[in-house]
Design a protein around this motif. Structure first.
Motif, PDB file in Angstrom:
ATOM      1  N   VAL A  65      57.910  29.098  18.795  1.00 12.29           N
ATOM      2  CA  VAL A  65      56.704  29.522  18.072  1.00 12.29           C
ATOM      3  C   VAL A  65      56.422  31.017  18.053  1.00 12.29           C
ATOM      4  O   VAL A  65      55.557  31.464  17.322  1.00 12.29           O
ATOM      5  CB  VAL A  65      55.440  28.800  18.597  1.00 12.29           C
ATOM      6  N   CYS A  66      57.103  31.808  18.841  1.00 16.03           N
ATOM      7  CA  CYS A  66      56.779  33.234  18.933  1.00 16.03           C
ATOM      8  C   CYS A  66      57.828  34.056  18.197  1.00 16.03           C
ATOM      9  O   CYS A  66      59.017  33.929  18.460  1.00 16.03           O
ATOM     10  CB  CYS A  66      56.746  33.655  20.400  1.00 16.03           C
ATOM     11  N   PRO A  67      57.407  34.915  17.249  1.00 17.35           N
ATOM     12  CA  PRO A  67      58.395  35.729  16.531  1.00 17.35           C
ATOM     13  C   PRO A  67      58.952  36.850  17.403  1.00 17.35           C
ATOM     14  O   PRO A  67      58.228  37.728  17.827  1.00 17.35           O
ATOM     15  CB  PRO A  67      57.598  36.298  15.356  1.00 17.35           C
ATOM     16  N   PHE A  68      60.247  36.790  17.689  1.00 18.02           N
ATOM     17  CA  PHE A  68      60.895  37.832  18.487  1.00 18.02           C
ATOM     18  C   PHE A  68      61.385  38.978  17.619  1.00 18.02           C
ATOM     19  O   PHE A  68      61.534  40.081  18.076  1.00 18.02           O
ATOM     20  CB  PHE A  68      62.127  37.269  19.224  1.00 18.02           C
ATOM     21  N   TYR A  69      61.657  38.684  16.372  1.00 18.41           N
ATOM     22  CA  TYR A  69      62.233  39.690  15.497  1.00 18.41           C
ATOM     23  C   TYR A  69      61.256  40.831  15.284  1.00 18.41           C
ATOM     24  O   TYR A  69      60.052  40.672  15.364  1.00 18.41           O
ATOM     25  CB  TYR A  69      62.647  39.067  14.160  1.00 18.41           C
ATOM     26  N   GLU A  70      61.788  42.015  14.992  1.00 20.39           N
ATOM     27  CA  GLU A  70      60.960  43.213  14.888  1.00 20.39           C
ATOM     28  C   GLU A  70      60.636  43.603  13.451  1.00 20.39           C
ATOM     29  O   GLU A  70      59.898  44.530  13.222  1.00 20.39           O
ATOM     30  CB  GLU A  70      61.663  44.388  15.569  1.00 20.39           C
ATOM     31  N   GLU A  71      61.208  42.898  12.476  1.00 20.25           N
ATOM     32  CA  GLU A  71      60.938  43.292  11.095  1.00 20.25           C
ATOM     33  C   GLU A  71      59.480  43.047  10.746  1.00 20.25           C
ATOM     34  O   GLU A  71      58.824  42.207  11.336  1.00 20.25           O
ATOM     35  CB  GLU A  71      61.838  42.498  10.147  1.00 20.25           C
ATOM     36  N   GLU A  72      58.983  43.798   9.786  1.00 21.67           N
ATOM     37  CA  GLU A  72      57.607  43.600   9.355  1.00 21.67           C
ATOM     38  C   GLU A  72      57.574  42.323   8.540  1.00 21.67           C
ATOM     39  O   GLU A  72      58.368  42.114   7.650  1.00 21.67           O
ATOM     40  CB  GLU A  72      57.142  44.788   8.511  1.00 21.67           C
ATOM     41  N   SER A  73      56.635  41.462   8.861  1.00 20.21           N
ATOM     42  CA  SER A  73      56.573  40.172   8.204  1.00 20.21           C
ATOM     43  C   SER A  73      55.182  39.594   8.322  1.00 20.21           C
ATOM     44  O   SER A  73      54.473  39.853   9.288  1.00 20.21           O
ATOM     45  CB  SER A  73      57.588  39.230   8.883  1.00 20.21           C
ATOM     46  N   ASP A  74      54.786  38.792   7.346  1.00 22.19           N
ATOM     47  CA  ASP A  74      53.499  38.114   7.431  1.00 22.19           C
ATOM     48  C   ASP A  74      53.476  37.138   8.602  1.00 22.19           C
ATOM     49  O   ASP A  74      52.416  36.755   9.060  1.00 22.19           O
ATOM     50  CB  ASP A  74      53.203  37.353   6.136  1.00 22.19           C
ATOM     51  N   ILE A  85      51.168  38.572  17.062  1.00 24.16           N
ATOM     52  CA  ILE A  85      51.991  38.125  18.181  1.00 24.16           C
ATOM     53  C   ILE A  85      53.233  39.000  18.113  1.00 24.16           C
ATOM     54  O   ILE A  85      54.004  38.918  17.166  1.00 24.16           O
ATOM     55  CB  ILE A  85      52.391  36.638  18.052  1.00 24.16           C
ATOM     56  N   PHE A  86      53.398  39.875  19.071  1.00 23.28           N
ATOM     57  CA  PHE A  86      54.510  40.812  19.039  1.00 23.28           C
ATOM     58  C   PHE A  86      55.719  40.333  19.830  1.00 23.28           C
ATOM     59  O   PHE A  86      56.752  40.956  19.800  1.00 23.28           O
ATOM     60  CB  PHE A  86      54.067  42.183  19.564  1.00 23.28           C
ATOM     61  N   GLY A  87      55.604  39.246  20.556  1.00 25.37           N
ATOM     62  CA  GLY A  87      56.725  38.751  21.330  1.00 25.37           C
ATOM     63  C   GLY A  87      56.515  38.966  22.815  1.00 25.37           C
ATOM     64  O   GLY A  87      55.395  39.183  23.268  1.00 25.37           O
ATOM     65  N   ILE A  88      57.602  38.935  23.532  1.00 23.73           N
ATOM     66  CA  ILE A  88      57.554  39.011  24.990  1.00 23.73           C
ATOM     67  C   ILE A  88      58.140  40.339  25.450  1.00 23.73           C
ATOM     68  O   ILE A  88      59.121  40.808  24.899  1.00 23.73           O
ATOM     69  CB  ILE A  88      58.390  37.867  25.605  1.00 23.73           C
ATOM     70  N   VAL A  89      57.527  40.931  26.455  1.00 24.41           N
ATOM     71  CA  VAL A  89      58.095  42.116  27.094  1.00 24.41           C
ATOM     72  C   VAL A  89      58.338  41.783  28.558  1.00 24.41           C
ATOM     73  O   VAL A  89      57.671  40.925  29.125  1.00 24.41           O
ATOM     74  CB  VAL A  89      57.173  43.358  26.973  1.00 24.41           C
ATOM     75  N   ILE A  97      56.543  48.495  31.216  1.00 22.93           N
ATOM     76  CA  ILE A  97      56.873  47.628  30.088  1.00 22.93           C
ATOM     77  C   ILE A  97      57.204  48.511  28.897  1.00 22.93           C
ATOM     78  O   ILE A  97      56.778  49.663  28.826  1.00 22.93           O
ATOM     79  CB  ILE A  97      55.731  46.660  29.711  1.00 22.93           C
ATOM     80  N   THR A  98      57.963  47.976  27.961  1.00 24.15           N
ATOM     81  CA  THR A  98      58.245  48.662  26.714  1.00 24.15           C
ATOM     82  C   THR A  98      57.549  47.895  25.610  1.00 24.15           C
ATOM     83  O   THR A  98      57.789  46.703  25.434  1.00 24.15           O
ATOM     84  CB  THR A  98      59.769  48.706  26.447  1.00 24.15           C
ATOM     85  N   LEU A  99      56.663  48.577  24.901  1.00 20.41           N
ATOM     86  CA  LEU A  99      55.944  47.931  23.811  1.00 20.41           C
ATOM     87  C   LEU A  99      56.882  47.772  22.619  1.00 20.41           C
ATOM     88  O   LEU A  99      57.629  48.700  22.288  1.00 20.41           O
ATOM     89  CB  LEU A  99      54.735  48.758  23.400  1.00 20.41           C
ATOM     90  N   PRO A 100      56.857  46.622  21.945  1.00 20.71           N
ATOM     91  CA  PRO A 100      57.721  46.427  20.775  1.00 20.71           C
ATOM     92  C   PRO A 100      57.454  47.494  19.710  1.00 20.71           C
ATOM     93  O   PRO A 100      56.320  47.963  19.547  1.00 20.71           O
ATOM     94  CB  PRO A 100      57.328  45.038  20.271  1.00 20.71           C
ATOM     95  N   LYS A 101      58.497  47.880  19.000  1.00 20.74           N
ATOM     96  CA  LYS A 101      58.422  48.922  17.992  1.00 20.74           C
ATOM     97  C   LYS A 101      57.328  48.631  16.961  1.00 20.74           C
ATOM     98  O   LYS A 101      56.565  49.517  16.590  1.00 20.74           O
ATOM     99  CB  LYS A 101      59.784  49.050  17.297  1.00 20.74           C
ATOM    100  N   HIS A 102      57.248  47.389  16.503  1.00 21.57           N
ATOM    101  CA  HIS A 102      56.257  47.038  15.488  1.00 21.57           C
ATOM    102  C   HIS A 102      54.835  47.192  16.038  1.00 21.57           C
ATOM    103  O   HIS A 102      53.931  47.630  15.318  1.00 21.57           O
ATOM    104  CB  HIS A 102      56.493  45.620  14.959  1.00 21.57           C
TER     105      HIS A 102
END
Length: 139
Positions: A65-74, A85-89, A97-102
């Protein structure tokens, strides 16, 4: 909620540097099975989901259920309500921690910015970008 396993599987497989064949070998399935999962033509069974989650150091729930991909998406803002939901760090041994690029892009966070860390034992943690009050004086 629609399963995101196909997109997540493809993203994680590439992130870890595996070909479809490499992953298929680890899961003891055919390369075609992995391709069908990634294209959401079929879904892996529960036991394979557990193994996939272990390979990619995550949980089955997050894989589904959690989007791991970093592309911009609805899909990152499922309701268009400005919540993400930016995923898991992963927290390093030093507590970093490293914050996701998006996430950094959405909130305009750049190297050197200051973040306020807030916490509530019942509700969790939050980060808030704070502005340096001296920035205006320096301009």
């Amino acid at each position: 909620m629609k399963s995101m396993i196909g997109m997540n599987l493809k993203y994680l497989r590439k992130k870890y540097g595996y070909s479809q064949e490499d992953l298929a070998e680890k899961l003891e399935v055919s390369r075609q099975s992995v391709a069908k999962w990634e294209n959401e033509e079929s879904l892996p069974d529960v036991e394979k989901c557990v193994t996939i989650a272990q390979i990619f150091e995550t949980t089955v729930e997050m894989l589904l259920v959690c989007p791991f991909y970093e592309e911009e998406s609805d899909a990152l803002t499922p309701d268009g309500d400005g919540k993400y939901i930016f995923g898991i760090v992963k927290v390093s041994e030093r507590g970093q921690i490293t914050l996701p690029k998006h996430a950094r892009k959405v909130f305009g966070i750049e190297a050197g910015d200051r973040l306020l860390v807030l916490g509530d034992e019942k509700k969790g943690m939050a980060l808030a970008k704070i502005k340096n009050p001296f920035d205006k004086l320096m301009k």
